[in-house]
Structures are given as C-alpha cells and as structure tokens.
Design an enzyme around this catalytic site. Structure first.
Site, PDB file in Angstrom:
ATOM      1  N   ASN A  70       0.838  -1.204   0.000  1.00 44.67           N
ATOM      2  CA  ASN A  70       0.000   0.000   0.000  1.00 44.67           C
ATOM      3  C   ASN A  70       0.870   1.249   0.000  1.00 44.67           C
ATOM      4  O   ASN A  70       2.087   1.168   0.214  1.00 44.67           O
ATOM      5  CB  ASN A  70      -0.895  -0.014   1.252  1.00 44.67           C
ATOM      6  CG  ASN A  70      -1.930  -1.131   1.214  1.00 44.67           C
ATOM      7  OD1 ASN A  70      -2.695  -1.261   0.259  1.00 44.67           O
ATOM      8  ND2 ASN A  70      -1.927  -1.972   2.255  1.00 44.67           N
ATOM      9  N   GLU A 105      -9.587   2.137   2.011  1.00 45.65           N
ATOM     10  CA  GLU A 105      -8.660   1.002   2.017  1.00 45.65           C
ATOM     11  C   GLU A 105      -7.632   1.110   3.144  1.00 45.65           C
ATOM     12  O   GLU A 105      -7.044   2.182   3.368  1.00 45.65           O
ATOM     13  CB  GLU A 105      -7.899   0.919   0.687  1.00 45.65           C
ATOM     14  CG  GLU A 105      -8.714   0.335  -0.434  1.00 45.65           C
ATOM     15  CD  GLU A 105      -7.828  -0.147  -1.569  1.00 45.65           C
ATOM     16  OE1 GLU A 105      -6.697  -0.587  -1.296  1.00 45.65           O
ATOM     17  OE2 GLU A 105      -8.273  -0.065  -2.720  1.00 45.65           O
ATOM     18  N   ARG A 106      -7.413  -0.002   3.801  1.00 46.34           N
ATOM     19  CA  ARG A 106      -6.301  -0.108   4.753  1.00 46.34           C
ATOM     20  C   ARG A 106      -5.014   0.260   4.002  1.00 46.34           C
ATOM     21  O   ARG A 106      -4.769  -0.268   2.923  1.00 46.34           O
ATOM     22  CB  ARG A 106      -6.208  -1.543   5.258  1.00 46.34           C
ATOM     23  CG  ARG A 106      -5.008  -1.857   6.098  1.00 46.34           C
ATOM     24  CD  ARG A 106      -4.949  -3.308   6.501  1.00 46.34           C
ATOM     25  NE  ARG A 106      -4.723  -4.208   5.369  1.00 46.34           N
ATOM     26  CZ  ARG A 106      -4.420  -5.502   5.520  1.00 46.34           C
ATOM     27  NH1 ARG A 106      -4.360  -6.030   6.744  1.00 46.34           N
ATOM     28  NH2 ARG A 106      -4.233  -6.273   4.460  1.00 46.34           N
ATOM     29  N   HIS A 140     -11.756  -7.456   5.248  1.00 48.65           N
ATOM     30  CA  HIS A 140     -12.753  -6.467   4.833  1.00 48.65           C
ATOM     31  C   HIS A 140     -13.896  -6.424   5.836  1.00 48.65           C
ATOM     32  O   HIS A 140     -14.311  -7.474   6.342  1.00 48.65           O
ATOM     33  CB  HIS A 140     -13.317  -6.818   3.448  1.00 48.65           C
ATOM     34  CG  HIS A 140     -12.279  -6.787   2.365  1.00 48.65           C
ATOM     35  ND1 HIS A 140     -11.990  -5.657   1.635  1.00 48.65           N
ATOM     36  CD2 HIS A 140     -11.426  -7.745   1.914  1.00 48.65           C
ATOM     37  CE1 HIS A 140     -11.024  -5.921   0.778  1.00 48.65           C
ATOM     38  NE2 HIS A 140     -10.654  -7.175   0.925  1.00 48.65           N
ATOM     39  N   CYS A 145      -4.776  -8.297  -3.864  1.00 48.56           N
ATOM     40  CA  CYS A 145      -5.209  -7.042  -4.492  1.00 48.56           C
ATOM     41  C   CYS A 145      -5.918  -7.405  -5.791  1.00 48.56           C
ATOM     42  O   CYS A 145      -5.258  -7.819  -6.755  1.00 48.56           O
ATOM     43  CB  CYS A 145      -4.004  -6.142  -4.765  1.00 48.56           C
ATOM     44  SG  CYS A 145      -4.443  -4.604  -5.601  1.00 48.56           S
ATOM     45  N   GLY A 146      -7.221  -7.244  -5.824  1.00 50.61           N
ATOM     46  CA  GLY A 146      -7.991  -7.692  -6.992  1.00 50.61           C
ATOM     47  C   GLY A 146      -7.663  -6.891  -8.241  1.00 50.61           C
ATOM     48  O   GLY A 146      -7.396  -7.464  -9.306  1.00 50.61           O
ATOM     49  N   GLY A 155     -12.352  -5.831  -2.276  1.00 51.61           N
ATOM     50  CA  GLY A 155     -13.478  -5.246  -1.537  1.00 51.61           C
ATOM     51  C   GLY A 155     -14.804  -5.509  -2.228  1.00 51.61           C
ATOM     52  O   GLY A 155     -15.825  -5.792  -1.578  1.00 51.61           O
ATOM     53  N   CYS A 213     -11.676  -1.124  -5.405  1.00 49.80           N
ATOM     54  CA  CYS A 213     -11.010  -2.154  -4.592  1.00 49.80           C
ATOM     55  C   CYS A 213     -11.583  -3.494  -5.025  1.00 49.80           C
ATOM     56  O   CYS A 213     -12.748  -3.793  -4.745  1.00 49.80           O
ATOM     57  CB  CYS A 213     -11.266  -1.889  -3.109  1.00 49.80           C
ATOM     58  SG  CYS A 213     -10.506  -3.099  -2.012  1.00 49.80           S
ATOM     59  N   GLY A 214     -10.791  -4.274  -5.735  1.00 45.10           N
ATOM     60  CA  GLY A 214     -11.297  -5.533  -6.303  1.00 45.10           C
ATOM     61  C   GLY A 214     -11.651  -6.545  -5.228  1.00 45.10           C
ATOM     62  O   GLY A 214     -12.735  -7.154  -5.250  1.00 45.10           O
ATOM     63  N   ASN A 253      -7.147 -10.750   2.281  1.00 46.86           N
ATOM     64  CA  ASN A 253      -6.979  -9.510   3.052  1.00 46.86           C
ATOM     65  C   ASN A 253      -8.321  -9.195   3.716  1.00 46.86           C
ATOM     66  O   ASN A 253      -9.368  -9.608   3.254  1.00 46.86           O
ATOM     67  CB  ASN A 253      -6.499  -8.369   2.150  1.00 46.86           C
ATOM     68  CG  ASN A 253      -7.449  -8.084   0.992  1.00 46.86           C
ATOM     69  OD1 ASN A 253      -8.357  -8.865   0.687  1.00 46.86           O
ATOM     70  ND2 ASN A 253      -7.253  -6.958   0.337  1.00 46.86           N
TER      71      ASN A 253
HETATM   72  N1  LIG Z   1      -5.493  -2.021   0.755  1.00 51.29           N
HETATM   73  C1  LIG Z   1      -5.586  -3.478   0.597  1.00 51.29           C
HETATM   74  C2  LIG Z   1      -4.694  -3.968  -0.555  1.00 51.29           C
HETATM   75  C3  LIG Z   1      -5.187  -3.476  -1.910  1.00 51.29           C
HETATM   76  C4  LIG Z   1      -6.544  -4.026  -2.234  1.00 51.29           C
HETATM   77  C5  LIG Z   1      -7.303  -3.337  -3.360  1.00 51.29           C
HETATM   78  N2  LIG Z   1      -6.678  -2.219  -3.999  1.00 51.29           N
HETATM   79  C6  LIG Z   1      -7.858  -4.334  -4.363  1.00 51.29           C
HETATM   80  O1  LIG Z   1      -7.976  -4.011  -5.561  1.00 51.29           O
HETATM   81  O2  LIG Z   1      -8.227  -5.457  -3.923  1.00 51.29           O
HETATM   82  C7  LIG Z   1      -5.138  -4.157   1.909  1.00 51.29           C
HETATM   83  O3  LIG Z   1      -4.307  -3.584   2.629  1.00 51.29           O
HETATM   84  O4  LIG Z   1      -5.624  -5.270   2.158  1.00 51.29           O
END
Ligand SMILES: N[C@H](CCC[C@H](N)C(=O)O)C(=O)O
Length: 282
Positions: A64, A215-216, A166, A73-74, A227, A224-225, A164
């Site tokens: 990040n 996003e974390r 959510h 990361c999607g 997400g 955020c994929g 990750n």
């Molecule tokens: N910030 C997320 C990582 C990037 C996820 C996001 N950009 C996606 O597309 O899934 C985390 O620390 O778990």
C-alpha cells in the site's frame, strides 16, 4: 529502475518487473512510500512487484502507499495478468498467480491483436471465521451484520477475508456515507489487529450494488477488487443476493462483475489498463 504504471478502474499502482529489475527486500517499504507519493514521487495507491514463482506462473506482491504489505489485491491481479500475458511472461490465456494470500487462477480475454481487454480472476473461497479475518471479540464464529461502535458512532458490519481483511457495511445511500470518517476510524480499530479495508455498499437490486471504500494502508481509492468480492459475499450472507447470481458492482472508478459461485469460489471480471512506463531514479 524501470517501472510501468497501470490501473484497474482508477486504482493505480507502480508495477516493477523483477524478471528485469533487482530490488533489495529491506528497501521495499520505503520504495512503496516514495514512489506512491503524489508530490515527490510518481503517484499511485501503492507498489506491485511481478516476479518468478516456484508454485505458480508468476508471483505478485503488493504494498500500500503507506508501505504496508497486503496479501491480495484484486485490481492488481488483473493488471499483473495483462502485463504478464502481453510481456510474454506467460504464453497461455489461462494461468496462475501466487499471492501471499494463496494462488489464484486468471483468464485473460484478448482482442484480435492479442491485447488483453478484460481479465477474469477466480479469487478462491472467502474466509469468514472471526479469528481468521482476523477480528477480536466474542460472539458467533463469523461476523454477519454485527453491531460495532467506533468513536461514538454505531454500525452493523459483515467481515470477510479475501486473503486480506474487509468490513462491509450496507447503507441506504453511498453518496453521504462517512467513508473518510467512520471508514477511516474503523480501518485502524484495535478490534482488527491487522487493520481492515472498509466498504460501504448500497444495494440497488440483488444483481446491482453501488460501492465506496476506505482502504487499509491507502485511504479512499477509486476501486477495490477484493473489496467488491467481499461486498458480494456479504450481500449473499445478508440475503440481498442469491449465491451464484452475478452482481454488477458500481465502484467510483467503474464496474466489476462479481459472482460468489455455488462451489464457494468468488469470480471477478473487469478491465486493466496501462498508464505509462518510465525510469524512476531512487
Ligand atoms: N489495501 C488493501 C490492498 C489493496 C486491495 C485493493 N486495492 C484491491 O484491488 O483489492 C489491503 O491492505 O488489504
């Protein structure tokens, strides 16, 4: 150091090809922070490394913009898939990518000039057990529509890990949702020892959601994929969608099609795009 900047629905990262570049492990955190800086660096939501893998065709690591490394990361996976196919790191249209959160299989969809337009990713099965999100606290084994108070504000969350963590909140309207206040506060709440990505979801119908995210490690992003995957899993768990129904998720940066299949795996389809290539002088 050569880099490629790419984005998935406006969620952009700096990509470095480790088949060509050598980076010191201890420099990665600082590199992610410096390259992501929108004033003194290139500007992005973080850094993604594409490298060799002993267990899959290629390996993705994602950092990040605050330097923290994430397990998945999607949007990044779709861009890694496009880059890998178009740069000859793989030859087949279907291949596997290793992440810290596990191995995923991807299928690139190409046009007549073999350019990748969209990518489908089998994200594997979501993890719902509280202690595996991880989330602290007593209560049922999984966290579905559970009341939580942060800073005097109360909300109901459903917790889903896609590798990750959510926390998904269903709201009547995403526009006024407190993404940068409640979302930001929840993302670093002590009940989530590893932090958490926070998604606000408005259910338009069983097959159409609107979505915003804090996003974390990166803050408010355009998409955020993982997400969006967590949002659809939470939607099924809360009875908004039937398992197996594809859902069009409208993110600020564009749309993803997400299906929590009846076999338990989550499938994400969406675009990936180049922005630029260049040389960073670190
Ligand atoms: N910030 C997320 C990582 C990037 C996820 C996001 N950009 C996606 O597309 O899934 C985390 O620390 O778990």
């Amino acid at each position: 150091m050569k880099f490629t900047k790419m984005h998935g629905l406006g969620n952009s990262y700096i990509y470095v090809n480790l088949f060509e570049e050598v980076l010191e492990e201890e420099s990665l955190r600082t590199l992610a922070i410096n390259l992501s800086n929108r004033n003194t660096g290139i500007g992005s939501d973080g850094l993604i490394l594409i490298g060799p893998s002993e267990r899959a065709d290629v390996r993705m690591r994602i950092f990040n913009l605050d330097g923290s490394e994430a397990k998945n990361c999607g949007n990044g996976l779709r861009c890694v898939a496009k880059y890998s196919f178009e740069h000859g790191l793989v030859s087949a249209e279907k291949f596997c990518i290793e992440t810290l959160g596990g191995i995923v299989s991807v299928t690139v969809h190409i046009n007549e000039t073999r350019i990748v337009e969209t990518v489908t990713v089998n994200m594997g099965t979501p993890v719902l057990a509280r202690n595996a999100i991880p989330m602290l606290g007593e209560g049922k084994e999984s966290v579905v529509n559970e009341e939580i108070s942060v800073g005097g504000e109360t909300a109901w969350i459903t917790a889903v890990s896609m590798g990750n963590p959510h926390a998904v909140l269903f709201v009547p309207d995403v526009e006024p949702a407190p993404v940068a206040t409640f979302g930001k506060a929840l993302s670093t709440d002590e009940r989530f020892p590893d932090g958490v990505n926070v998604e606000f979801v408005e259910v338009l119908s069983s097959t159409e959601y609107r979505f915003r995210v804090w996003e974390r490690g990166s803050g408010m992003t355009e998409a955020c994929g993982t997400g969006a995957c967590a949002a659809v899993v939470a939607g099924v768990l809360n009875g908004h969608t039937k398992q197996g129904e594809p859902v069009c998720v409208h993110l600020p940066g564009g749309d993803l099609t997400i299906t929590w299949a009846v076999d338990g795996t989550v499938h994400m389809q969406g675009p990936a795009a180049y922005i630029c290539t260049g040389e960073a002088h670190m």
